[in-house]
Design a protein around this motif. Structure first.
Motif, PDB file in Angstrom:
ATOM      1  N   LEU A   1      30.233 -36.833   6.617  1.00  0.00           N
ATOM      2  CA  LEU A   1      31.487 -37.368   7.155  1.00  0.00           C
ATOM      3  C   LEU A   1      32.270 -36.366   7.995  1.00  0.00           C
ATOM      4  CD1 LEU A   1      32.887 -40.118   6.973  1.00  0.00           C
ATOM      5  CD2 LEU A   1      34.094 -39.307   4.962  1.00  0.00           C
TER       6      LEU A   1
ATOM      7  N   PHE B   1      34.997 -41.346   0.932  1.00  0.00           N
ATOM      8  CA  PHE B   1      34.004 -40.455   0.345  1.00  0.00           C
ATOM      9  C   PHE B   1      34.019 -40.491  -1.185  1.00  0.00           C
ATOM     10  CE2 PHE B   1      32.469 -36.222  -0.997  1.00  0.00           C
ATOM     11  CZ  PHE B   1      31.167 -36.325  -0.510  1.00  0.00           C
TER      12      PHE B   1
ATOM     13  N   TYR C   1      40.547 -31.743  -6.267  1.00  0.00           N
ATOM     14  CA  TYR C   1      39.924 -31.040  -5.139  1.00  0.00           C
ATOM     15  C   TYR C   1      39.737 -29.575  -5.535  1.00  0.00           C
ATOM     16  CZ  TYR C   1      41.060 -35.068  -2.199  1.00  0.00           C
ATOM     17  OH  TYR C   1      41.152 -36.323  -1.658  1.00  0.00           O
TER      18      TYR C   1
ATOM     19  N   SER D   1      33.122 -27.534   2.303  1.00  0.00           N
ATOM     20  CA  SER D   1      33.279 -28.457   3.428  1.00  0.00           C
ATOM     21  C   SER D   1      34.080 -27.802   4.563  1.00  0.00           C
ATOM     22  CB  SER D   1      33.937 -29.759   2.971  1.00  0.00           C
ATOM     23  OG  SER D   1      35.134 -29.520   2.247  1.00  0.00           O
TER      24      SER D   1
ATOM     25  N   ILE E   1      39.631 -39.118   2.426  1.00  0.00           N
ATOM     26  CA  ILE E   1      38.578 -38.661   1.517  1.00  0.00           C
ATOM     27  C   ILE E   1      38.416 -39.626   0.345  1.00  0.00           C
ATOM     28  CG2 ILE E   1      37.797 -36.807   0.002  1.00  0.00           C
ATOM     29  CD1 ILE E   1      39.208 -34.835   1.925  1.00  0.00           C
TER      30      ILE E   1
ATOM     31  N   PRO F   1      36.224 -35.712  -5.912  1.00  0.00           N
ATOM     32  CA  PRO F   1      35.142 -34.953  -5.286  1.00  0.00           C
ATOM     33  C   PRO F   1      34.485 -33.984  -6.267  1.00  0.00           C
ATOM     34  CG  PRO F   1      37.190 -34.773  -4.032  1.00  0.00           C
ATOM     35  CD  PRO F   1      37.519 -35.427  -5.333  1.00  0.00           C
TER      36      PRO F   1
ATOM     37  N   LYS G   1      28.828 -36.082  -4.694  1.00  0.00           N
ATOM     38  CA  LYS G   1      30.079 -35.983  -3.932  1.00  0.00           C
ATOM     39  C   LYS G   1      30.552 -34.541  -3.754  1.00  0.00           C
ATOM     40  CE  LYS G   1      30.034 -40.355  -3.429  1.00  0.00           C
ATOM     41  NZ  LYS G   1      29.663 -40.902  -2.140  1.00  0.00           N
TER      42      LYS G   1
ATOM     43  N   GLU H   1      27.897 -32.277   0.810  1.00  0.00           N
ATOM     44  CA  GLU H   1      27.614 -33.666   1.181  1.00  0.00           C
ATOM     45  C   GLU H   1      28.715 -34.222   2.086  1.00  0.00           C
ATOM     46  OE1 GLU H   1      27.162 -38.081  -0.881  1.00  0.00           O
ATOM     47  OE2 GLU H   1      27.084 -36.310  -2.167  1.00  0.00           O
ATOM     48  N   PHE H   2      29.967 -33.954   1.746  1.00  0.00           N
ATOM     49  CA  PHE H   2      31.093 -34.406   2.574  1.00  0.00           C
ATOM     50  C   PHE H   2      30.994 -33.822   3.983  1.00  0.00           C
ATOM     51  CE2 PHE H   2      35.602 -33.563   3.913  1.00  0.00           C
ATOM     52  CZ  PHE H   2      35.921 -34.877   4.240  1.00  0.00           C
TER      53      PHE H   2
END
Length: 134
Positions: free
Chosen positions: A61, A38, A86, A94, A34, A42, A52, A56-57
């Motif tokens: 991805l 990414f 996080y 996600s 990550i 985040p 981010k 979006e993640f």
């Protein structure tokens, strides 16, 4: 054989041995770092909340790599190291959403989590995956 990090789930491609992860590399193993691929820090849950995000993640991805790994009969390792902050919103936006889409059991069987920096983060991720309702 690969010794890499803490793993809190038992899946097809990994199992817990204390605070270390044992993973057979006989099958293809996809990976996402990550922080490297990414964002080091985040964002929140939704894209409209800022850059981010978990959403979006998931879109850019996590979901594409997860689908690719499933199609190849492979596992997907998620590395949280190198990142910080996080939030629960990011995790649920996600991993929670992916679990709602594919089912908690499929995620737990297919994903491997790596986190030397914050080992308790794995428990947080698993909590969101297991509590996800379709």
């Amino acid at each position: 054989m690969n010794i890499s990090a803490e793993l809190s789930s038992i899946g097809k491609f990994g199992r817990t041995i204390g605070r270390l992860e044992y993973r057979s590399m006989s099958k293809t193993q996809y990976q996402i770092s990550i922080a490297e691929e990414f964002a080091r820090v985040p964002g929140g849950r939704y894209e409209w909340q800022g850059k981010k995000s978990g959403e979006e993640f998931l879109k850019t991805l996590l979901r594409p790599k997860f689908i690719e790994a499933l199609a190849q009969g492979a596992g997907l390792a998620i590395n949280f190291d190198g990142g910080e902050g996080y939030s629960s919103a990011f995790i649920d936006g996600s991993f929670g959403e992916l679990a709602r889409e594919f089912g908690s059991d499929k995620l737990i069987a297919s994903l491997t989590f790596i986190s030397y920096d914050e080992p308790l983060l794995i428990d947080e991720v698993l909590k969101h995956i297991k509590s996800a309702v379709k």
